[in-house]
Motif scaffolding. Structure first.
Motif, short mmCIF file in Angstrom:
data_model
loop_
_atom_site.label_atom_id
_atom_site.label_comp_id
_atom_site.label_asym_id
_atom_site.label_seq_id
_atom_site.Cartn_x
_atom_site.Cartn_y
_atom_site.Cartn_z
N ASN A 84 12.71 23.12 -0.16
CA ASN A 84 12.86 24.47 -0.70
C ASN A 84 11.51 25.18 -0.76
OD1 ASN A 84 14.08 26.72 -1.84
ND2 ASN A 84 14.02 25.89 -3.92
N LEU A 85 10.84 25.19 0.36
CA LEU A 85 9.49 25.78 0.40
C LEU A 85 9.55 27.28 0.20
CD1 LEU A 85 8.03 23.58 3.23
CD2 LEU A 85 6.98 23.91 0.99
N LYS A 86 8.50 27.79 -0.43
CA LYS A 86 8.39 29.21 -0.74
C LYS A 86 7.14 29.78 -0.10
CE LYS A 86 10.40 28.23 -5.29
NZ LYS A 86 10.19 28.32 -6.75
N PRO A 87 7.10 31.07 0.17
CA PRO A 87 5.88 31.66 0.75
C PRO A 87 4.62 31.36 -0.07
CG PRO A 87 7.69 33.20 0.91
CD PRO A 87 8.20 32.05 0.10
N GLU A 88 4.75 31.25 -1.38
CA GLU A 88 3.58 30.97 -2.21
C GLU A 88 3.10 29.52 -2.09
OE1 GLU A 88 6.46 32.38 -3.17
OE2 GLU A 88 7.09 31.68 -5.17
N ASP A 89 3.82 28.68 -1.34
CA ASP A 89 3.34 27.34 -1.06
C ASP A 89 2.39 27.32 0.14
OD1 ASP A 89 6.66 26.19 -1.77
OD2 ASP A 89 4.88 25.98 -3.06
N THR A 90 2.21 28.45 0.80
CA THR A 90 1.32 28.54 1.95
C THR A 90 -0.10 28.21 1.52
OG1 THR A 90 2.70 30.16 3.09
CG2 THR A 90 0.36 30.08 3.69
N ALA A 91 -0.69 27.20 2.14
CA ALA A 91 -2.03 26.72 1.77
C ALA A 91 -2.43 25.62 2.75
CB ALA A 91 -2.04 26.19 0.34
N VAL A 92 -3.67 25.19 2.62
CA VAL A 92 -4.11 23.97 3.30
C VAL A 92 -3.91 22.82 2.32
CG1 VAL A 92 -6.02 22.75 4.40
CG2 VAL A 92 -5.81 25.23 4.66
N TYR A 93 -3.23 21.79 2.78
CA TYR A 93 -2.90 20.65 1.93
C TYR A 93 -3.81 19.47 2.29
CZ TYR A 93 1.16 22.99 0.04
OH TYR A 93 1.97 23.88 -0.63
N TYR A 94 -4.34 18.84 1.24
CA TYR A 94 -5.28 17.74 1.39
C TYR A 94 -4.75 16.49 0.71
CZ TYR A 94 -8.73 21.31 2.63
OH TYR A 94 -9.41 22.35 3.23
N CYS A 95 -4.99 15.37 1.36
CA CYS A 95 -4.76 14.06 0.78
C CYS A 95 -6.09 13.57 0.22
CB CYS A 95 -4.25 13.14 1.88
SG CYS A 95 -4.08 11.42 1.44
N ALA A 96 -6.05 12.88 -0.92
CA ALA A 96 -7.27 12.40 -1.54
C ALA A 96 -7.03 11.02 -2.17
CB ALA A 96 -7.76 13.38 -2.59
N ALA A 97 -8.11 10.26 -2.27
CA ALA A 97 -8.02 8.91 -2.84
C ALA A 97 -9.12 8.69 -3.86
CB ALA A 97 -8.11 7.87 -1.73
N THR A 98 -8.79 7.89 -4.86
CA THR A 98 -9.78 7.53 -5.85
C THR A 98 -9.45 6.13 -6.37
OG1 THR A 98 -10.90 8.24 -7.87
CG2 THR A 98 -8.52 8.54 -7.80
N SER A 99 -10.24 5.65 -7.29
CA SER A 99 -10.03 4.31 -7.84
C SER A 99 -8.70 4.23 -8.58
CB SER A 99 -11.16 3.98 -8.81
OG SER A 99 -12.41 4.06 -8.16
N ASP A 100 -8.13 3.04 -8.60
CA ASP A 100 -6.78 2.90 -9.16
C ASP A 100 -6.76 3.08 -10.68
OD1 ASP A 100 -6.50 -0.76 -9.03
OD2 ASP A 100 -8.04 0.58 -9.82
N TYR A 101 -7.92 3.02 -11.34
CA TYR A 101 -7.91 3.22 -12.79
C TYR A 101 -8.03 4.69 -13.18
CZ TYR A 101 -12.99 3.52 -12.22
OH TYR A 101 -14.24 3.87 -11.82
N LYS A 102 -8.25 5.55 -12.20
CA LYS A 102 -8.33 6.99 -12.45
C LYS A 102 -6.92 7.57 -12.59
CE LYS A 102 -12.86 7.74 -11.55
NZ LYS A 102 -13.82 8.45 -12.43
N ARG A 103 -6.76 8.48 -13.52
CA ARG A 103 -5.46 9.13 -13.65
C ARG A 103 -5.18 10.06 -12.49
NH1 ARG A 103 -2.54 8.52 -18.15
NH2 ARG A 103 -3.53 7.42 -19.88
N GLY A 104 -6.24 10.62 -11.92
CA GLY A 104 -6.09 11.37 -10.69
C GLY A 104 -5.37 12.69 -10.82
N LEU A 105 -5.58 13.40 -11.90
CA LEU A 105 -4.92 14.68 -12.08
C LEU A 105 -5.83 15.86 -11.82
CD1 LEU A 105 -2.85 13.90 -15.32
CD2 LEU A 105 -2.15 13.72 -12.92
#
Length: 123
Positions: A84-105
Motif C-alpha cells: 500500500n505504497l503512497k507518494p509520500e513514501d518516495t525516498a532513497v531507502y538504506y539498509c544499515a547494520a549495528t551491534s546486536d546490543y544496540k536498540r537500533g532506533l
C-alpha cells in the motif's frame, strides 16, 4: 566488518508493493541489529524499521501495518516488504547494520550503511 548492498527499488503506482532486499557480508552479519532508513531530499535519514534478536521488530508510525521487516540469516539477507505504497513514501531507502546490543532506533546507532536504493511512488 559488514558490507551491505540494497536492491529492489523502483517506480510503482500508489497502492502497489515493493520488496527491498539487503545483501550482507561479513562474519558478524547474522548477529547484527539491522535497520531500514529512508532519506528525503535535503533531509536526514529517517528510521523506518528494525529487526534485532534481543529486541525483535520495531516500525516507525508511518510504516506500521504497511511494511514488514524480515531476515534470512542463512542467506545473509534482510528484507523490507512495502505494501500500500503512497507518494509520500518516495525516498532513497538504506539498509544499515549495528551491534546486536544496540536498540537500533536512531541513525547514530548504526556503523555500516548500504549505498541506497530509490523508491518512487506515483500518484
Amino acid at each position: 566488518q559488514v558490507q551491505l548492498v540494497e536492491s529492489g527499488g523502483g517506480l510503482v503506482q500508489a497502492g502497489g508493493s515493493l520488496r527491498l532486499s539487503c545483501a550482507g557480508s561479513g562474519r558478524t552479519f547474522r548477529w547484527s541489529t539491522m535497520g531500514w532508513f529512508r532519506q528525503f531530499p535535503g533531509k536526514e535519514h529517517e528510521f523506518v524499521a528494525r529487526i534485532s534478536s534481543p529486541y525483535g521488530t520495531n516500525y516507525a508510525d508511518s510504516a506500521k501495518d504497511r511494511f514488514t521487516i524480515s531476515r534470512d540469516n542463512a542467506k545473509n539477507m534482510v528484507y523490507l516488504q512495502m505494501n500500500n505504497l503512497k507518494p509520500e513514501d518516495t525516498a532513497v531507502y538504506y539498509c544499515a547494520a549495528t551491534s546486536d546490543y544496540k536498540r537500533g532506533l536512531t541513525r547514530d546507532e548504526y556503523y555500516y550503511w548500504g549505498q541506497g536504493t530509490q523508491v518512487t511512488v506515483s500518484s
